[in-house]
Design a protein around this motif. Structure first.
Motif, short mmCIF file in Angstrom:
data_model
loop_
_atom_site.label_atom_id
_atom_site.label_comp_id
_atom_site.label_asym_id
_atom_site.label_seq_id
_atom_site.Cartn_x
_atom_site.Cartn_y
_atom_site.Cartn_z
N PRO A 172 -2.88 -14.20 1.49
CA PRO A 172 -1.78 -15.18 1.26
C PRO A 172 -0.94 -15.24 0.02
O PRO A 172 0.26 -15.52 0.08
N ASN A 173 -1.56 -15.04 -1.23
CA ASN A 173 -1.02 -15.19 -2.48
C ASN A 173 -1.19 -14.12 -3.28
O ASN A 173 -1.30 -14.46 -4.53
N GLY A 174 -1.31 -12.85 -2.72
CA GLY A 174 -1.58 -11.93 -3.64
C GLY A 174 -1.64 -10.62 -3.01
O GLY A 174 -1.99 -10.74 -1.65
N TRP A 175 -2.04 -9.37 -3.60
CA TRP A 175 -2.44 -8.37 -2.92
C TRP A 175 -3.32 -7.52 -3.84
O TRP A 175 -3.16 -7.62 -5.00
N TRP A 176 -3.72 -6.47 -3.25
CA TRP A 176 -4.50 -5.36 -4.07
C TRP A 176 -4.42 -3.98 -3.42
O TRP A 176 -4.25 -4.03 -2.34
N PHE A 177 -4.76 -2.82 -4.11
CA PHE A 177 -5.10 -1.76 -3.48
C PHE A 177 -6.20 -0.99 -4.16
O PHE A 177 -6.67 -1.53 -5.32
N ASN A 178 -7.03 -0.73 -3.29
CA ASN A 178 -8.43 -0.07 -3.62
C ASN A 178 -8.86 1.12 -3.12
O ASN A 178 -8.36 1.42 -1.84
N SER A 179 -9.43 2.07 -3.81
CA SER A 179 -9.83 3.23 -3.25
C SER A 179 -10.70 3.89 -4.26
O SER A 179 -10.92 3.87 -5.07
N TYR A 180 -11.49 4.87 -3.57
CA TYR A 180 -12.47 5.77 -4.14
C TYR A 180 -12.05 7.23 -3.89
O TYR A 180 -11.90 7.71 -2.49
N TRP A 234 -0.63 13.47 2.90
CA TRP A 234 -0.13 12.43 1.96
C TRP A 234 -1.33 11.67 1.43
O TRP A 234 -2.04 11.05 2.09
N LEU A 235 -0.98 11.51 0.21
CA LEU A 235 -2.20 10.75 -0.58
C LEU A 235 -1.49 9.48 -1.40
O LEU A 235 -0.45 9.56 -1.87
N PHE A 236 -1.93 8.41 -1.11
CA PHE A 236 -1.33 7.38 -1.80
C PHE A 236 -1.58 7.34 -3.38
O PHE A 236 -2.77 7.50 -3.97
N ALA A 237 -0.51 7.08 -4.11
CA ALA A 237 -0.24 7.50 -5.63
C ALA A 237 -0.43 6.20 -6.30
O ALA A 237 -0.73 5.91 -7.61
N GLY A 238 0.57 5.16 -5.92
CA GLY A 238 0.84 4.18 -6.77
C GLY A 238 1.95 3.20 -6.24
O GLY A 238 2.19 3.31 -5.02
N ARG A 239 2.85 2.64 -6.98
CA ARG A 239 3.71 1.42 -6.67
C ARG A 239 5.02 2.07 -7.45
O ARG A 239 4.98 2.79 -8.46
N PRO A 278 -6.31 9.58 3.67
CA PRO A 278 -8.22 9.56 3.84
C PRO A 278 -8.62 8.43 2.51
O PRO A 278 -9.63 8.11 3.05
N THR A 279 -7.99 7.95 1.82
CA THR A 279 -8.63 7.16 0.93
C THR A 279 -7.83 5.98 0.44
O THR A 279 -7.15 6.28 -0.90
N GLY A 280 -7.20 5.07 1.12
CA GLY A 280 -6.45 4.02 0.45
C GLY A 280 -6.71 2.74 1.25
O GLY A 280 -6.47 2.89 2.27
N GLN A 281 -6.77 1.71 0.42
CA GLN A 281 -6.67 0.44 1.22
C GLN A 281 -6.02 -0.46 0.55
O GLN A 281 -6.05 -0.76 -0.83
N ILE A 282 -4.89 -0.92 1.32
CA ILE A 282 -3.98 -2.12 0.76
C ILE A 282 -4.17 -3.30 1.28
O ILE A 282 -4.36 -3.46 2.57
N GLY A 283 -4.95 -4.55 0.36
CA GLY A 283 -5.51 -5.66 1.19
C GLY A 283 -4.06 -6.46 0.70
O GLY A 283 -3.66 -6.59 -0.28
N ASP A 285 -21.68 7.52 -8.84
CA ASP A 285 -22.52 8.73 -8.56
C ASP A 285 -22.88 8.75 -7.02
O ASP A 285 -24.09 8.45 -6.51
N ALA A 286 -21.85 8.87 -6.29
CA ALA A 286 -22.04 8.65 -4.85
C ALA A 286 -20.77 9.39 -4.10
O ALA A 286 -19.76 9.53 -4.78
N ASN A 287 -21.15 9.74 -2.95
CA ASN A 287 -19.96 10.23 -2.23
C ASN A 287 -18.80 9.23 -1.83
O ASN A 287 -18.90 7.87 -1.69
N TRP A 288 -17.47 9.74 -1.83
CA TRP A 288 -16.59 8.96 -1.77
C TRP A 288 -16.34 8.05 -0.56
O TRP A 288 -15.77 6.97 -0.50
N LYS A 289 -16.88 8.55 0.64
CA LYS A 289 -16.87 7.89 1.76
C LYS A 289 -17.79 6.57 1.73
O LYS A 289 -17.28 5.47 2.48
N LEU A 290 -18.76 6.51 0.91
CA LEU A 290 -19.47 5.42 1.20
C LEU A 290 -18.93 4.03 0.57
O LEU A 290 -19.00 3.03 0.82
N GLY A 291 -18.02 4.46 -0.52
CA GLY A 291 -17.26 3.35 -1.04
C GLY A 291 -16.20 2.90 -0.31
O GLY A 291 -15.93 1.78 -0.13
N ASN A 292 -15.53 3.81 0.21
CA ASN A 292 -14.44 3.24 1.18
C ASN A 292 -14.94 2.45 2.49
O ASN A 292 -14.52 1.49 2.86
N GLU A 293 -16.21 2.74 2.89
CA GLU A 293 -16.93 2.06 3.81
C GLU A 293 -17.45 1.01 3.79
O GLU A 293 -17.30 -0.37 4.32
#
Length: 431
Positions: free
Chosen positions: A328-336, A53-58, A320-325, A203-211
């Protein structure tokens, strides 16, 4: 929530059976450097992306019947339409015309009752059925009522949408998420309707961004001018996590903030004005002028479980690649997202409250520019990091113990890849 003294060697299952994380990485903080540039390992990662399962949106992105957006999964050469059908609700289909395989939708999002292929004008309804094709009498082998866009599994959790490219998924979304599926229910995500997104090729492997997104060790040096002040309290100069919880292949971390941070009005008047006039994602302050009471994530029982006074937010890192932050006053999602072994695509979206005044609107724009600058610093550095690793100069890399998320992410992915390559799975030592 756990402390750094507790082990992280619990089994996980992403649909291929119970597996243990890579012991050498989780326990000793050592990972082979070739996990970032091995073509063979990348091919195994491609298989994993095609079956989990892959994180796609809201769900808000398809709030009304006819709303749709496209999610590309480039590592699998796949493009997926996610659409709200009036009769059947949220559906997902491969973004491929049934006639001769043309990409059906080329815009990232829109609102239509009919999808018309730009190549030969075959048209499909939002439930995927073929509605019309020019010169129909010369296609006697095509029965419209039997033709339908190829479906993709789609499901939701706490308003987040996930897709699975496997025609027969080995797990339900609930099974894949495990205990996380019971968290963040009724969290006030809809109280923050204003959003802004950024995306960039890497121009980088995706795991470096997530790390990079999963540790604060670099903030005091790489972000010393942009983020160090508001992100790092004096008693936690390396941004150690305040607590963490392993949930199968996923991890939840509790992040610190600096509640004493202020901006010098004389030296940086624009930034000071922004912080003064809007309670930000990075701040728990509600004393800004014109700041009206609104739902906050601070009171949700699944967040800030250590009950830290300097709580900056919680990070939900979804394999494998999804970050939900959640802050207190908002949120984001970030992924490589992986594209090739040495190419990836970064995508992030921030969610703010609806501004009530021009001052709040200006403050949000300033904060968005700040987030852009911080992440640009990350991405520029990650490109250089990949170049260094791909040179073959190093045989291994090291993760400090407080970089618990990196140990976890790397240990999980290494074990999952080894499983697909037919290697011997990690086993718990006999007690």
């Amino acid at each position: 929530m756990r402390s750094f003294d507790e082990p992280l060697l619990s089994p996980f299952d992403i649909g291929f059976g119970p597996t243990l994380p890579k012991r050498e990485t989780v326990e000793n903080g050592i990972a082979p450097a070739d996990v970032y540039f091995s073509p063979e390992r990348f091919d195994a990662e491609r298989e994993i992306f095609s079956k989990v399962w892959l994180f796609a949106g809201r769900v808000e992105e398809v709030a009304q019947p006819g709303d749709w957006f496209v999610k590309d999964v480039e590592i699998c050469d796949a493009s997926v339409i996610i659409v709200n059908d009036r009769s059947e609700g949220i559906k997902a289909f491969h973004n491929v015309c049934l006639h001769r395989g043309m990409k059906l939708l080329w815009e990232p999002r829109g609102h239509n009752g009919l999808f018309t292929c730009p190549y030969h004008a075959w048209s499909f309804a939002t439930d995927g059925t073929l509605k019309a094709l020019p010169d129909e009498e010369n296609f006697p082998q095509v029965c419209k009522r039997e033709q339908k866009l190829k479906p993709v599994s789609v499901d939701s959790w706490a308003g987040f949408l996930f897709i699975n490219l496997d025609p027969h998924p080995q797990q339900t979304l609930e099974q894949f998420l495990g205990p996380i599926s019971n968290k963040l229910i009724d969290a006030p995500f809809d109280a923050y309707p204003r959003s802004a997104s950024l995306t960039s090729p890497m121009d980088a492997n995706w795991k470096l961004g997530n790390e990079a997104s999963g540790e604060g060790y670099h903030v005091s040096s790489l972000h010393r001018k942009s983020a160090k002040g508001w992100a790092l309290p004096e008693d936690n100069p390396h941004s150690h996590s305040l607590g963490w919880e392993q949930v199968g292949p996923h991890l939840i971390t509790t992040l610190p903030s600096n509640p004493d941070f202020t901006v010098d009005l004389t030296a940086r008047p624009i930034q000071a004005f922004a912080f003064m006039n809007q309670a930000q994602i990075t701040s728990n302050s509600d004393d800004a002028p014109d700041q009206e009471a609104q739902p906050s994530f601070s009171d949700h029982p699944d967040l800030n479980r250590p009950k830290a006074k300097n709580w900056g937010g919680d990070g939900f890192f979804l394999f494998p690649t999804g970050q939900i932050g959640v802050f207190p006053n908002g949120w984001w999602f970030n992924s490589y997202w992986p594209v090739a072994v040495d190419k990836s695509r970064w995508y992030a979206r921030w969610y703010f409250c609806a501004p009530k005044t021009r001052r709040q609107r200006f403050a949000q724009e300033c904060m968005m520019a700040m987030y852009r600058d911080v992440l640009t610093e990350d991405n520029f550095s990650i490109n250089g990091q990949h170049q260094g690793l791909a040179s073959g100069a190093l045989e291994q890399v090291y993760f400090g113990y407080p970089e618990i998320l990196l140990r976890h992410m790397s240990g999980i992915m290494q074990a999952a890849v080894d499983n697909r390559l037919g290697g011997e799975p990690e086993r718990l030592a006999a007690e």
